[in-house]
Motif scaffolding. Structure first.
Motif, short mmCIF file in Angstrom:
data_model
loop_
_atom_site.label_atom_id
_atom_site.label_comp_id
_atom_site.label_asym_id
_atom_site.label_seq_id
_atom_site.Cartn_x
_atom_site.Cartn_y
_atom_site.Cartn_z
N PRO A 46 0.80 -1.23 0.00
CA PRO A 46 0.00 0.00 0.00
C PRO A 46 0.84 1.28 0.00
N ARG A 47 2.07 1.21 0.55
CA ARG A 47 2.93 2.40 0.54
C ARG A 47 3.36 2.75 -0.89
N THR A 48 3.61 1.72 -1.70
CA THR A 48 3.95 1.96 -3.11
C THR A 48 2.77 2.60 -3.82
N GLU A 49 1.62 2.03 -3.59
CA GLU A 49 0.38 2.56 -4.18
C GLU A 49 0.19 4.03 -3.80
N SER A 50 0.41 4.34 -2.52
CA SER A 50 0.22 5.72 -2.05
C SER A 50 1.22 6.67 -2.69
N TYR A 51 2.47 6.21 -2.84
CA TYR A 51 3.50 7.07 -3.44
C TYR A 51 3.20 7.32 -4.91
N ILE A 52 2.87 6.26 -5.62
CA ILE A 52 2.62 6.37 -7.06
C ILE A 52 1.38 7.23 -7.34
N SER A 53 0.39 7.15 -6.47
CA SER A 53 -0.82 7.95 -6.69
C SER A 53 -0.70 9.36 -6.11
N GLY A 54 0.48 9.66 -5.50
CA GLY A 54 0.72 11.03 -5.05
C GLY A 54 0.25 11.32 -3.65
#
Length: 259
Positions: free
Chosen positions: A248-256
């Motif tokens: 989820p941290r990757t998802e949060s970073y990629i989505s800004g």
């Protein structure tokens, strides 16, 4: 014989890598394989450890008194932190291009000839000229500078200076090229040239790039590693990391949402 990427022996391996600056724990137990003839992008927010990890790969952190590196990093199976390793030779095998173009205050020719001269790669002036020409050619700069090789390198534009630094790095015939945000001080046109160049260079070199631009990582790399607060959160094929991240941290970073 299966030669899919997963079965090819990695060019560089990192296992259990920790980095401390005095008491600050900057990188925590990082395990990462870097495959040959691919561009691996290291992404993540500022201060996440991506540049620190990059500098572990050619022991640039050795130059920082308060820095301590633990763990195992190998180039073609050889421990690069072995006390017997010749650092000059290691840094010839693993070249580096920095964030800001840093040509020497010498001519264009002498910038590229500098490394080959130190390492005794040319037996004659003609051989040296050939190395300089082919390195500039590979760095996509030859046509622009061939008539002014004796002019000072500092007179080139920022994008040209960065390509000169790439030519200087490849002149000593490295196996790996590390790039620490190589386009962050360049305009979009110069950035596009460097990105196109990376695509060509991976045929002959293994490239690891730190970038703050997710768009750049998506454009240039085959594999992406996402760092956050000193942890290597996720690594995988670039398309997968960007479209189907596991953490989820990757998802949060990629989505800004973080960074």
């Amino acid at each position: 014989m299966d030669m899919s990427p997963s079965t090819i022996r990695p060019k560089l391996t990192a296992r259990g890598v920790n980095v401390f600056y005095d008491d600050a724990h900057a990188l925590k137990q990082v395990d990462l394989d870097i495959r040959a003839h691919e561009v691996t992008a290291l992404i993540g927010p500022s201060g996440c450890g991506k540049s620190t990890f990059l500098r572990c790969l050619n022991r640039m952190n050795d130059l920082i008194d308060i820095c301590r590196v633990d763990g195992d990093i190998r180039l073609d199976g050889e421990d690069i932190y072995d006390p017997a390793v010749d650092l000059v030779y290691l840094r010839a095998r693993i070249g580096m291009v920095f964030q800001k173009p840093n040509p020497f205050p010498k001519s264009i020719h002498d910038n590229v000839a500098y490394g080959p001269k130190i390492h005794g790669l040319a037996r004659s002036r003609a051989e040296m000229d050939e190395i300089v020409a082919s390195s500039l050619e590979r760095a996509g700069l030859w046509e622009e500078v061939k008539d002014r090789l004796d002019a000072p390198a500092t007179g080139l534009s920022g994008g040209q200076q960065q390509r000169l630094c790439i030519a200087r790095a490849i002149a000593v015939r490295p196996e790996v090229i590390l790039m620490d945000e190589p386009c962050s001080s360049l305009d979009p046109i110069a950035t596009a040239r460097i990105e196109a160049l990376m695509d060509e260079l991976k045929q002959n070199f293994t490239i690891v790039i730190v970038t703050h631009s997710m768009q750049q990582a998506a454009r240039v790399s085959q594999r992406t590693a996402f760092f956050h607060l000193g942890d290597l959160v996720e690594v995988g094929d670039t398309d997968t990391v960007f479209t189907q991240p596991v953490d989820p941290r990757t998802e949060s970073y990629i989505s800004g949402r973080i960074g």
